[in-house]
Design an enzyme around this catalytic site. Structure first.
Site, PDB file in Angstrom:
ATOM      1  CE  LYS A 150      -9.512  -6.654   4.566  1.00 48.10           C
ATOM      2  NZ  LYS A 150      -9.282  -6.600   3.144  1.00 48.10           N
ATOM      3  N   GLY A 199     -13.974 -15.002   4.659  1.00 46.81           N
ATOM      4  CA  GLY A 199     -14.066 -13.276   4.596  1.00 46.81           C
ATOM      5  C   GLY A 199     -13.865 -12.537   3.077  1.00 46.81           C
ATOM      6  CB  SER A 256      -1.082  -0.180   1.284  1.00 47.00           C
ATOM      7  OG  SER A 256      -1.738  -0.915   1.404  1.00 47.00           O
ATOM      8  CG  LEU A 288      -9.818 -13.362  -4.733  1.00 46.90           C
ATOM      9  CD1 LEU A 288     -10.424 -12.238  -3.603  1.00 46.90           C
ATOM     10  CD2 LEU A 288     -10.739 -12.063  -6.006  1.00 46.90           C
ATOM     11  N   GLY A 292     -14.834 -20.835  -2.286  1.00 47.89           N
ATOM     12  CA  GLY A 292     -14.346 -20.376  -0.497  1.00 47.89           C
ATOM     13  C   GLY A 292     -15.451 -19.643  -0.217  1.00 47.89           C
TER      14      GLY A 292
HETATM   15  P1  ATR Z   1      -9.875 -14.868   3.993  1.00 50.72           P
HETATM   16  O1  ATR Z   1     -10.145 -13.920   4.961  1.00 50.72           O
HETATM   17  O2  ATR Z   1      -9.396 -14.553   3.536  1.00 50.72           O
HETATM   18  O3  ATR Z   1     -11.256 -15.039   3.163  1.00 50.72           O
HETATM   19  P2  ATR Z   1     -10.720 -16.945   5.662  1.00 50.72           P
HETATM   20  O4  ATR Z   1     -11.672 -16.257   6.004  1.00 50.72           O
HETATM   21  O5  ATR Z   1      -9.648 -17.662   6.636  1.00 50.72           O
HETATM   22  O6  ATR Z   1      -9.432 -16.212   4.948  1.00 50.72           O
HETATM   23  O7  ATR Z   1     -10.803 -18.392   4.237  1.00 50.72           O
HETATM   24  C1  ATR Z   1      -9.979 -18.859   4.062  1.00 50.72           C
HETATM   25  C2  ATR Z   1     -10.709 -19.874   3.077  1.00 50.72           C
HETATM   26  O8  ATR Z   1      -9.927 -20.342   2.316  1.00 50.72           O
HETATM   27  C3  ATR Z   1     -11.832 -20.646   3.259  1.00 50.72           C
HETATM   28  O9  ATR Z   1     -12.735 -20.506   2.336  1.00 50.72           O
HETATM   29  C4  ATR Z   1     -11.253 -21.839   3.706  1.00 50.72           C
HETATM   30  O10 ATR Z   1     -12.370 -23.108   3.671  1.00 50.72           O
HETATM   31  P3  ATR Z   1     -12.815 -23.452   5.355  1.00 50.72           P
HETATM   32  O11 ATR Z   1     -13.569 -22.962   4.934  1.00 50.72           O
HETATM   33  O12 ATR Z   1     -13.212 -24.970   4.312  1.00 50.72           O
HETATM   34  O13 ATR Z   1     -11.454 -23.725   5.694  1.00 50.72           O
HETATM   35  C5  ATR Z   1     -10.326 -22.110   2.408  1.00 50.72           C
HETATM   36  N1  ATR Z   1      -8.989 -23.031   2.579  1.00 50.72           N
HETATM   37  C6  ATR Z   1      -7.563 -22.774   3.565  1.00 50.72           C
HETATM   38  N2  ATR Z   1      -7.333 -22.981   3.373  1.00 50.72           N
HETATM   39  C7  ATR Z   1      -7.882 -24.866   2.494  1.00 50.72           C
HETATM   40  C8  ATR Z   1      -7.665 -25.568   2.271  1.00 50.72           C
HETATM   41  N3  ATR Z   1      -6.225 -26.285   2.128  1.00 50.72           N
HETATM   42  N4  ATR Z   1      -8.437 -26.661   1.719  1.00 50.72           N
HETATM   43  C9  ATR Z   1      -9.459 -26.001   1.028  1.00 50.72           C
HETATM   44  N5  ATR Z   1      -9.980 -25.013   1.480  1.00 50.72           N
HETATM   45  C10 ATR Z   1      -9.110 -23.984   2.028  1.00 50.72           C
END
Ligand code: ATR
Length: 291
Positions: free
Chosen positions: A71, A134, A22, A228, A131
């Site tokens: 956030k 957030g 940023s 993203l 996903g």
């Molecule tokens: P952000 O704020 O960046 O969205 P987050 O809220 O921690 O971060 O969300 C991470 C996302 O990546 C979630 O959809 C998570 O799936 P779960 O809800 O089942 O945890 C997904 N994710 C992270 N690691 C994963 C993995 N190894 N396999 C599949 N999905 C994963």
């Protein structure tokens, strides 16, 4: 730059903030626009968000960005909140107003502007959203706002996809949003071509060979993919989309435009595409990306 008594200060609050791009965006914009403005990252501990927001206001900080993990935590300390940010439940930009800051979410308009600049559209599309964290929740709101034809939210934990679908359909009555488990992609009609938006953290450096869905037949359904993630610059998800004949873009322009929209809100200006591309160049230099 020449810092003097009239210099406006903007900043970023988050934890950690060491690797943020940023300052490259905002100090670069200030330089291009000839504004007497400086942008500084501030690391704020989780239990100090209230003090940080109130302290920033007391110090006459002109505007703030907010990043992970604050956030949502900043929301109770704002004077006002923009409707989209309220729906998303996350604020990444604070604009100074009489008596306190007003919160905005420029991440989603930033994604929108990034997609437009690459000729990707959400309106009328069948969207697969990968996903349910957030970021995905915000993208789901954006898809409804933009009039996607239908949205399928696919997540490892299906209950989180269900929760998002419910929240989103409570706000947006038009359009359909369907929660599914990841492997249920096989149930999506084959003849359709989807816009897939990758909003999980899977594939992020250093796990560059990972994608949330690695099965090749998934990518036959996808005509365009938006990740993203921007580090790596081409994710495994993107390379799989391309290998199956689709177009793909990463999240770097989303980062650029969320910053530009914040800067525009703080300073009541409109940033030209020419300047935007100059800033993108600086971001790529910082990331050591040579295309
Ligand atoms: P952000 O704020 O960046 O969205 P987050 O809220 O921690 O971060 O969300 C991470 C996302 O990546 C979630 O959809 C998570 O799936 P779960 O809800 O089942 O945890 C997904 N994710 C992270 N690691 C994963 C993995 N190894 N396999 C599949 N999905 C994963």
């Amino acid at each position: 730059m020449n810092i003097n008594g009239k210099t406006k200060t903007c900043g970023l609050i988050g934890n950690p903030v060491e690797h943020t791009l940023s300052p490259v965006i905002h100090n670069g914009l200030a330089q291009h626009e000839n504004h007497n403005l400086v942008y500084v990252p501030f690391q704020v501990e989780n239990d100090k968000v209230k003090e940080a927001v109130e302290g920033a206001y007391a110090l006459n900080l002109h505007g703030l960005n907010v990043t992970v993990p604050h956030k949502s935590a900043v929301i109770p300390y704002l004077k006002k909140i923009d409707k989209l940010a309220e729906n998303i439940g996350a604020v990444n930009t604070l604009v100074r107003t009489e008596g306190g800051y007003k919160g905005y979410n420029t991440d989603m308009p930033g994604l929108c502007r990034a997609m437009e600049s690459e000729n990707y559209t959400i309106t009328g599309e069948s969207v697969i959203l990968l996903g349910a964290g957030g970021a995905a929740r915000a993208v789901a709101m954006l898809c409804m706002e933009q009039g996607a034809k239908e949205v399928f939210v696919l997540n490892r934990s299906v209950e989180k996809a269900q929760a998002i679908a419910k929240e989103v359909s409570d706000i947006y009555k038009e359009g359909t949003i369907t929660p599914m488990a990841l492997h249920d992609y096989k149930k999506l009609p084959d003849h359709k071509k989807y816009l897939a938006i990758q909003a999980t953290s899977v594939g992020l450096y250093p796990n560059v060979e990972d994608a949330v869905i690695l099965e090749e037949d998934f990518y036959d359904k996808v005509h365009a993919g938006v990740d993203l993630i921007y580090n790596p610059y081409e994710t495994k998800f993107m390379s799989l989309v391309k290998a199956h004949g689709g177009r793909a873009m990463n999240g770097l322009k989303m980062l650029l435009y969320q910053g530009i929209i914040a800067y525009e809100l703080w300073n009541q200006v409109s940033i030209s595409e020419e300047v935007a591309m100059e800033i993108l160049k600086k971001m790529k230099e910082e990331l050591n990306i040579h295309e």
